[in-house]
Motif scaffolding. Structure first.
Motif, short mmCIF file in Angstrom:
data_model
loop_
_atom_site.label_atom_id
_atom_site.label_comp_id
_atom_site.label_asym_id
_atom_site.label_seq_id
_atom_site.Cartn_x
_atom_site.Cartn_y
_atom_site.Cartn_z
N LEU A 55 0.81 -1.23 0.00
CA LEU A 55 0.00 0.00 0.00
C LEU A 55 0.84 1.27 0.00
O LEU A 55 0.41 2.31 -0.49
CB LEU A 55 -0.93 0.01 1.22
CG LEU A 55 -2.03 -1.04 1.23
CD1 LEU A 55 -2.69 -1.10 2.60
CD2 LEU A 55 -3.08 -0.72 0.15
N GLY A 56 2.04 1.20 0.54
CA GLY A 56 2.90 2.39 0.59
C GLY A 56 2.26 3.50 1.39
O GLY A 56 1.76 3.28 2.51
N ASP A 57 2.23 4.72 0.83
CA ASP A 57 1.68 5.86 1.57
C ASP A 57 0.15 5.84 1.61
O ASP A 57 -0.47 6.74 2.18
CB ASP A 57 2.18 7.18 0.97
CG ASP A 57 1.79 7.36 -0.49
OD1 ASP A 57 1.06 6.51 -1.03
OD2 ASP A 57 2.23 8.36 -1.09
N GLN A 58 -0.46 4.82 1.03
CA GLN A 58 -1.91 4.66 1.14
C GLN A 58 -2.29 3.80 2.35
O GLN A 58 -3.47 3.54 2.59
CB GLN A 58 -2.47 4.00 -0.13
CG GLN A 58 -2.25 4.83 -1.38
CD GLN A 58 -2.92 6.19 -1.28
OE1 GLN A 58 -4.14 6.29 -1.16
NE2 GLN A 58 -2.13 7.25 -1.34
N SER A 59 -1.29 3.38 3.10
CA SER A 59 -1.55 2.61 4.31
C SER A 59 -2.15 3.50 5.39
O SER A 59 -1.79 4.67 5.52
CB SER A 59 -0.25 1.99 4.83
OG SER A 59 -0.43 1.42 6.09
N ALA A 60 -3.07 2.95 6.16
CA ALA A 60 -3.74 3.75 7.20
C ALA A 60 -3.82 3.00 8.52
O ALA A 60 -4.69 3.26 9.35
CB ALA A 60 -5.14 4.15 6.73
N GLY A 61 -2.91 2.06 8.72
CA GLY A 61 -2.88 1.33 9.98
C GLY A 61 -3.67 0.03 9.92
O GLY A 61 -4.39 -0.25 8.95
N TRP A 62 -3.54 -0.76 10.98
CA TRP A 62 -4.21 -2.05 11.04
C TRP A 62 -4.37 -2.46 12.49
O TRP A 62 -3.73 -1.92 13.39
CB TRP A 62 -3.44 -3.11 10.26
CG TRP A 62 -2.05 -3.37 10.79
CD1 TRP A 62 -0.93 -2.65 10.53
CD2 TRP A 62 -1.67 -4.41 11.70
NE1 TRP A 62 0.15 -3.17 11.20
CE2 TRP A 62 -0.28 -4.26 11.93
CE3 TRP A 62 -2.33 -5.46 12.32
CZ2 TRP A 62 0.44 -5.12 12.75
CZ3 TRP A 62 -1.62 -6.31 13.15
CH2 TRP A 62 -0.25 -6.14 13.35
N TYR A 63 -5.23 -3.45 12.71
CA TYR A 63 -5.41 -3.98 14.07
C TYR A 63 -5.95 -5.39 14.00
O TYR A 63 -6.39 -5.86 12.95
CB TYR A 63 -6.32 -3.08 14.91
CG TYR A 63 -7.72 -2.89 14.37
CD1 TYR A 63 -8.77 -3.69 14.80
CD2 TYR A 63 -8.00 -1.88 13.44
CE1 TYR A 63 -10.06 -3.50 14.32
CE2 TYR A 63 -9.29 -1.69 12.96
CZ TYR A 63 -10.31 -2.50 13.40
OH TYR A 63 -11.59 -2.32 12.92
N LEU A 64 -5.90 -6.07 15.14
CA LEU A 64 -6.40 -7.43 15.25
C LEU A 64 -7.82 -7.42 15.79
O LEU A 64 -8.10 -6.76 16.79
CB LEU A 64 -5.52 -8.25 16.20
CG LEU A 64 -4.07 -8.51 15.77
CD1 LEU A 64 -3.32 -9.18 16.91
CD2 LEU A 64 -4.04 -9.39 14.53
N ASP A 65 -8.67 -8.13 15.12
CA ASP A 65 -10.00 -8.41 15.67
C ASP A 65 -9.85 -9.74 16.40
O ASP A 65 -10.04 -10.81 15.83
CB ASP A 65 -11.03 -8.50 14.55
CG ASP A 65 -12.45 -8.70 15.09
OD1 ASP A 65 -12.59 -9.04 16.28
OD2 ASP A 65 -13.41 -8.54 14.32
N SER A 66 -9.45 -9.65 17.67
CA SER A 66 -9.07 -10.85 18.41
C SER A 66 -10.24 -11.79 18.64
O SER A 66 -10.05 -12.97 18.93
CB SER A 66 -8.43 -10.48 19.74
OG SER A 66 -9.30 -9.67 20.51
N GLY A 67 -11.47 -11.29 18.52
CA GLY A 67 -12.63 -12.14 18.72
C GLY A 67 -12.73 -13.25 17.69
O GLY A 67 -13.21 -14.35 17.99
N ALA A 337 0.51 -5.21 18.53
CA ALA A 337 -0.55 -4.86 17.57
C ALA A 337 -1.78 -4.46 18.36
O ALA A 337 -2.10 -5.09 19.38
CB ALA A 337 -0.87 -6.04 16.66
N VAL A 338 -2.46 -3.42 17.94
CA VAL A 338 -3.71 -3.03 18.58
C VAL A 338 -4.68 -4.20 18.49
O VAL A 338 -4.86 -4.80 17.44
CB VAL A 338 -4.30 -1.77 17.92
CG1 VAL A 338 -5.71 -1.51 18.44
CG2 VAL A 338 -3.41 -0.57 18.19
N GLY A 339 -5.28 -4.53 19.62
CA GLY A 339 -6.16 -5.69 19.71
C GLY A 339 -5.48 -6.93 20.25
O GLY A 339 -6.16 -7.90 20.59
N MET A 340 -4.15 -6.91 20.34
CA MET A 340 -3.42 -8.07 20.86
C MET A 340 -3.73 -8.27 22.34
O MET A 340 -3.70 -7.32 23.12
CB MET A 340 -1.91 -7.86 20.66
CG MET A 340 -1.03 -8.97 21.25
SD MET A 340 0.75 -8.56 21.15
CE MET A 340 1.06 -8.93 19.42
N LYS A 341 -3.99 -9.51 22.74
CA LYS A 341 -4.18 -9.85 24.14
C LYS A 341 -2.81 -10.05 24.78
O LYS A 341 -1.97 -10.78 24.24
CB LYS A 341 -5.01 -11.13 24.28
CG LYS A 341 -6.42 -11.02 23.70
CD LYS A 341 -7.24 -9.97 24.44
CE LYS A 341 -8.67 -9.92 23.94
NZ LYS A 341 -9.47 -8.86 24.60
#
Length: 540
Positions: A55-67, A337-341
């Motif tokens: 994605l390069g500069d089109q990246s906007a972050g990510w997270y885990l949906d741990s559920g 990672a956001v969402g990480m337990k």
């Protein structure tokens, strides 16, 4: 045309019409994106890194949906969403790119560097989340409001915390509720020795780990090599200093983070502000059980310290105290990672769990102490937990820095990423062969050794007092199988955890000082203390 010919023609027409209806639907089903992959945290991190590169500069972050184990990738267009979904992630079209969010964080640093504030990038909301503690009032709050107002509601959210941001190094050794070494090595009478988070027993290769003066404690800490030999694999009792153990330097008490090696030499990581507090660290308040000397310490800006063991032949286990008489083996380091337990182990409050809520966090503790690049969580912590381990399974993730609140009210806690500390110090996770090494269960400093649980520095000897505070009053005689002082260690002990075979030379639990050379001890004092309350809820 006869009737039969007409019927055939009619049937053909119906069939063609049906095909015209069915074929588009069939094509549509083939165009459906594949179902999102169910991923482990490690696999999700790897996939996210690959997608970020695409994605390069089109990246906007990510997270885990741990559920459900899904990776959620923020993108800026529907085209990017399709390519992300094709690789097994959930695509979410958002407004702010990561470049824009980082620029917003710089605006805050430049224009609103106010003591008592913290901010991090939250990919779930695609915003910068600013937290102002209770000290941010009047002109301070006006400055913060002006700066964030100029950034726009779509970029930043401001929240308030009822607590006050502070570092979590402790000033009083004896205040370790989770089994600080002050109680374990010097005051065994009140708590029966080292409780949940390790104390001197786990912090030194001989103190009474998780049983202290109780005559079974030393047996668990370093007794029969056969039973304790699995300590390095998780679930066993630590025979030396591990993550979460109390460490003492000058007037400060902190917690050990992770055992590491530097060019083959044993060392451990803790918080940088702890490394600034003192150059030398011991397993007990009195300084009779030396551990190591600070080789590198960085605070503020970042918050980690490397302490090299004074004994170059030491082989402390690469594990973390779980506060229930067992340990978790640590085999590697992982990015948060956001969402990480995650779980955190510290010498004041033992083990608590929670979730990563933000990355690249900045915290302003006041007096110019501003730390960047931290991991934000909703895991609670208290003074004395600084430097302690944050981990996910067998992966080292962070070192406790500071935060607001406590393990009663909850709050935010921030951690130094372990991966950054390892890179800066050129250290590697792991510091030995675990139980069975020089400081292992059957090693030179085991239960039967000079520094064993019953030895000169054990719970029954030295500062612990051979009579009233030793194995007599605080050991199996009074506290071995009974309940501990709940203020000291969080509740009653479990007398059945990790019992050793008394056939190796059980001692009389009623006598004063213990014989340092007789090997295994009476199993009566059994397990370690309950680590106490669970993770604190975030004030947010």
């Amino acid at each position: 045309m006869n009737k039969r010919t007409g019927a055939i023609a009619g049937a053909a027409a119906v069939a063609i019409a049906g095909a015209a209806i069915l074929l588009p639907n069939a094509n549509a089903s083939q165009d459906q994106p594949a179902a999102p992959k169910t991923l482990s945290a490690h696999s999700a991190t790897q996939l996210a890194a690959s997608l970020k590169a695409d994605l390069g500069d089109q990246s906007a972050g990510w997270y885990l949906d741990s559920g459900n184990g899904h990776l959620v990738m923020n993108v800026l267009s529907k085209d990017d969403a399709a390519s992300v979904a094709a690789k097994g992630a959930v695509a979410k079209v958002v407004q702010n790119s990561m470049t824009a969010l980082k620029a917003g964080a710089k605006t805050l640093r430049d224009n609103a560097s106010i003591p008592g504030t913290a901010w991090s990038i939250d990919p779930k909301t695609n915003k910068i989340v600013v937290v102002a503690d209770r000290t941010v009032t009047g002109a301070k709050m006006a400055t913060l409001t002006k700066t964030t107002g100029g950034m726009g509601a779509g970029m930043v959210t401001v929240k308030r915390s009822q607590g006050e941001f502070k570092r979590y190094d402790g000033g009083e050794a004896g205040s370790a509720a989770g089994g600080g070494a002050g109680q374990a090595a010097g005051g065994a009478g009140d708590s029966g020795g080292a409780a949940a988070a390790g104390g001197a027993g786990n912090a030194a290769s001989g103190g009474a780990a998780n049983g202290g003066a109780g005559s079974g404690g030393g047996g668990q800490a370093a007794g029969g090599a056969g039973d304790a030999g699995g300590a390095g694999d998780g679930g066993g009792q630590a025979a030396g200093p591990v993550g979460g153990s109390a460490i003492f330097g000058g007037n400060a008490r902190c917690s050990l983070g992770f055992n590491v090696t530097v060019k083959g030499a044993p060392a451990f990581l803790t918080a940088g502000h702890c490394g600034n507090d003192s150059k030398t660290w011991t397993a007990d308040q009195g300084g009779s059980q030396p551990l190591g000397t600070v080789a590198d310490s960085k605070f503020p800006k970042t918050d980690f310290a490397l302490v090299k063991y004074d004994d170059a032949g030491a082989k402390p286990e690469s594990s973390v105290d779980l506060g229930n008489g067992s340990t978790q083996k640590i085999t590697k380091a992982a990015e948060a990672a956001v969402g990480m337990k995650v779980q955190r182990s510290g010498s004041t409050t033992g083990v608590h769990d929670g979730t990563v809520t933000g990355l690249d966090a900045t915290v302003n503790y006041g007096n110019g102490d501003i730390v960047n690049g931290l991991i934000q969580t909703d895991v609670c912590a208290e003074p004395g937990d600084s430097g302690g381990s944050m981990f996910s399974g067998d992966s080292a993730v962070g070192l406790t820095s500071g935060g607001s609140g406590d393990c009663t009210q909850g709050g935010e806690t921030f951690f130094q990423p372990v991966t950054d500390a390892l890179k800066a110090t050129k250290a590697e996770i792991g510091a030995g062969d675990g139980a069975g090494g020089n400081n292992g269960a059957g090693g030179a400093n085991g239960a039967g050794g000079a520094n064993g649980a019953g030895g000169a520095n054990g719970a029954g000897g030295g500062d612990a007092g051979a009579g009233n505070a030793g194995a007599g009053s605080a050991g199996a005689g009074s506290a071995g199988a009974g309940s501990q002082d709940p203020g000291a260690a969080g509740g009653a002990q479990d007398p059945g955890t990790g019992t050793e075979d008394p056939g190796a030379g059980a001692q009389d639990p009623g006598t004063g000082a213990q014989d340092p050379g007789t090997g295994a001890q009476d199993p009566g004092a059994g397990g370690s203390a309950d680590p106490g309350a669970g993770s604190g809820d975030s004030l947010n």
